[in-house]
Design an enzyme around this catalytic site. Structure first.
Site, short mmCIF file in Angstrom:
data_model
loop_
_atom_site.label_atom_id
_atom_site.label_comp_id
_atom_site.label_asym_id
_atom_site.label_seq_id
_atom_site.Cartn_x
_atom_site.Cartn_y
_atom_site.Cartn_z
N MET A 118 3.44 -5.54 -5.46
CA MET A 118 3.14 -6.65 -4.53
C MET A 118 2.96 -7.94 -5.32
O MET A 118 2.37 -7.93 -6.41
CB MET A 118 1.85 -6.35 -3.77
CG MET A 118 1.88 -5.02 -3.03
SD MET A 118 0.40 -4.82 -2.03
CE MET A 118 0.69 -3.18 -1.35
N GLY A 144 -1.19 7.20 0.73
CA GLY A 144 -2.14 6.68 -0.26
C GLY A 144 -3.53 7.22 0.00
O GLY A 144 -3.96 8.20 -0.61
N ASP A 190 3.66 0.85 -5.55
CA ASP A 190 3.70 -0.32 -4.68
C ASP A 190 3.56 -1.62 -5.48
O ASP A 190 2.48 -1.94 -5.97
CB ASP A 190 2.58 -0.24 -3.64
CG ASP A 190 2.88 0.77 -2.55
OD1 ASP A 190 3.99 0.68 -1.96
OD2 ASP A 190 2.04 1.64 -2.29
N GLY A 213 2.79 4.18 5.29
CA GLY A 213 1.64 3.54 5.92
C GLY A 213 0.95 4.42 6.93
O GLY A 213 1.56 4.86 7.91
N GLY A 264 1.08 -4.50 2.47
CA GLY A 264 0.13 -5.33 1.73
C GLY A 264 -1.12 -4.57 1.31
O GLY A 264 -1.68 -4.86 0.26
N PHE A 265 -1.51 -3.60 2.12
CA PHE A 265 -2.77 -2.92 1.83
C PHE A 265 -2.67 -1.44 2.18
O PHE A 265 -1.97 -1.08 3.13
CB PHE A 265 -3.91 -3.55 2.64
CG PHE A 265 -4.05 -5.03 2.39
CD1 PHE A 265 -4.74 -5.49 1.27
CD2 PHE A 265 -3.45 -5.95 3.25
CE1 PHE A 265 -4.84 -6.86 1.02
CE2 PHE A 265 -3.54 -7.31 3.00
CZ PHE A 265 -4.24 -7.77 1.89
N SER A 300 0.93 7.40 -2.92
CA SER A 300 0.98 6.01 -3.38
C SER A 300 -0.19 5.75 -4.32
O SER A 300 -1.35 5.88 -3.92
CB SER A 300 0.89 5.04 -2.21
OG SER A 300 0.55 3.74 -2.70
N MET A 342 7.42 -5.13 -2.79
CA MET A 342 7.00 -6.03 -1.72
C MET A 342 6.89 -7.41 -2.36
O MET A 342 5.79 -7.94 -2.56
CB MET A 342 5.68 -5.54 -1.11
CG MET A 342 5.89 -4.30 -0.22
SD MET A 342 4.38 -3.34 0.01
CE MET A 342 4.44 -2.37 -1.49
N HIS A 401 8.49 0.66 -4.75
CA HIS A 401 8.59 -0.10 -3.49
C HIS A 401 8.23 -1.56 -3.79
O HIS A 401 7.07 -1.88 -4.04
CB HIS A 401 7.61 0.53 -2.49
CG HIS A 401 7.52 -0.16 -1.17
ND1 HIS A 401 6.50 0.08 -0.26
CD2 HIS A 401 8.32 -1.10 -0.57
CE1 HIS A 401 6.67 -0.66 0.82
NE2 HIS A 401 7.76 -1.39 0.65
N HIS A 434 4.89 7.27 -5.66
CA HIS A 434 5.24 6.01 -4.99
C HIS A 434 4.43 4.86 -5.61
O HIS A 434 3.21 4.91 -5.68
CB HIS A 434 4.92 6.14 -3.50
CG HIS A 434 5.34 4.98 -2.66
ND1 HIS A 434 6.63 4.81 -2.19
CD2 HIS A 434 4.64 3.91 -2.18
CE1 HIS A 434 6.71 3.70 -1.47
NE2 HIS A 434 5.51 3.13 -1.44
C1 DX5 Z 1 1.42 -0.57 2.03
C2 DX5 Z 1 2.04 0.26 0.94
C3 DX5 Z 1 1.81 1.71 1.13
C4 DX5 Z 1 0.35 2.09 1.10
C5 DX5 Z 1 0.15 3.28 1.94
O1 DX5 Z 1 1.76 -1.89 1.86
O2 DX5 Z 1 3.44 0.04 0.88
O3 DX5 Z 1 2.55 2.48 0.21
O4 DX5 Z 1 -0.15 2.34 -0.17
O5 DX5 Z 1 -1.23 3.53 1.98
P1 DX5 Z 1 -1.89 4.38 3.13
O6 DX5 Z 1 -1.30 5.73 3.04
O7 DX5 Z 1 -3.34 4.36 2.74
O8 DX5 Z 1 -1.61 3.69 4.42
ZN ZN Z 2 4.74 1.53 -0.29
#
Ligand code: DX5
Ligand code: ZN
Length: 226
Positions: A41, A198, A39, A177, A146-147, A12, A72, A70, A37
């Site tokens: 948001m 990520g 993200d 996640g 979210g994070f 990610s 969100m 993805h 990937h």
């Molecule tokens: C969370 C994201 C994930 C995130 C994963 O909201 O959708 O893709 O970047 O990060 P890690 O692997 O650090 O949990």
């Molecule tokens: Zn994601």
């Protein structure tokens, strides 16, 4: 994009250097990433804001594997054409993002992309029971979205249920996640085939020390295979 259930690692870029996305994407692909990937948001569906279609379109020029986007965000439907135009291969929407997820998945496929449906940790597997012929991927969130860098929430029972529900359909199960070498084997054993990671991929590395990304990717892959 042909379908197979081999384990795929999807770093990610939420954990990449936001001032250097092009080089970061090239680095993770050179170091063995299977998918990239992305993200998205909106500061509304989730309490964080990242980027939208123009940035995703700029990332596309650097992605040679699969761009896995993805969303969100809510609402989703008004943005689908923009993400198709930006070059998303897979576009994933949350089942919690609106009242008409069935229509959303139809529209994503209608725009020429693979369709993904994501489930927050609090949402049961059964929420996708009537969607499995409309989806190419089910994303099981193992953190509240979210994070990056949050602690893994154990959803292996949900993954097992989904794997049985999917049967022979060509539908990926993606985990998003807190995936790292400790958690990866749990979800792969339960039936997942796409591992988003990520912080576990980007930690300790940089575009100047990209072999660390490779080591991190290999560590997740090896743990998943064990
Ligand atoms: C969370 C994201 C994930 C995130 C994963 O909201 O959708 O893709 O970047 O990060 P890690 O692997 O650090 O949990
Ligand atoms: Zn994601």
């Amino acid at each position: 994009m042909s379908f197979d259930r081999s384990v795929k690692i999807a770093p990610s870029i939420l954990s990449a250097d936001f001032a250097n996305f092009g080089a970061e994407i090239r680095a993770i692909e050179a170091q063995g990433a299977d998918w990239v990937h992305v993200d998205v948001m909106d500061g509304h569906f989730v309490p964080n804001l990242t980027f939208g279609p123009p940035a995703v379109k700029a990332f596309r020029r650097h992605v040679t594997t699969v761009m896995d986007v993805h969303l969100m965000i809510a609402p989703v439907d008004p943005t689908i054409d923009a993400y198709a135009e930006a070059g998303a291969d897979i576009l994933t929407a949350h089942v919690e993002a609106g009242p008409h997820i069935h229509r959303t998945l139809q529209a994503i496929r209608g725009a020429g992309m693979k369709a993904g449906v994501a489930l927050n940790p609090g949402t049961p597997a059964e929420a996708v029971a009537h969607l499995l012929d409309l989806a190419d991927l089910v994303c099981v969130m193992t953190v509240n979205p979210g994070f990056g860098g949050q602690k893994f929430i154990d959803m292996t029972a949900k993954v097992r249920t989904l794997r049985a529900m999917i049967g022979d359909r060509p539908v990926h199960i993606e985990i998003d996640g807190g995936v790292d070498p400790q958690t990866a084997p749990l979800v792969v054993r339960a039936g997942a085939d796409v591992l988003v990671a990520g912080s576990a991929v980007f930690k300790g590395g940089s575009v100047d020390a990209p072999q660390v990304y490779g080591d991190n990717i290999r560590a997740i892959r090896a743990a998943a295979a064990a």
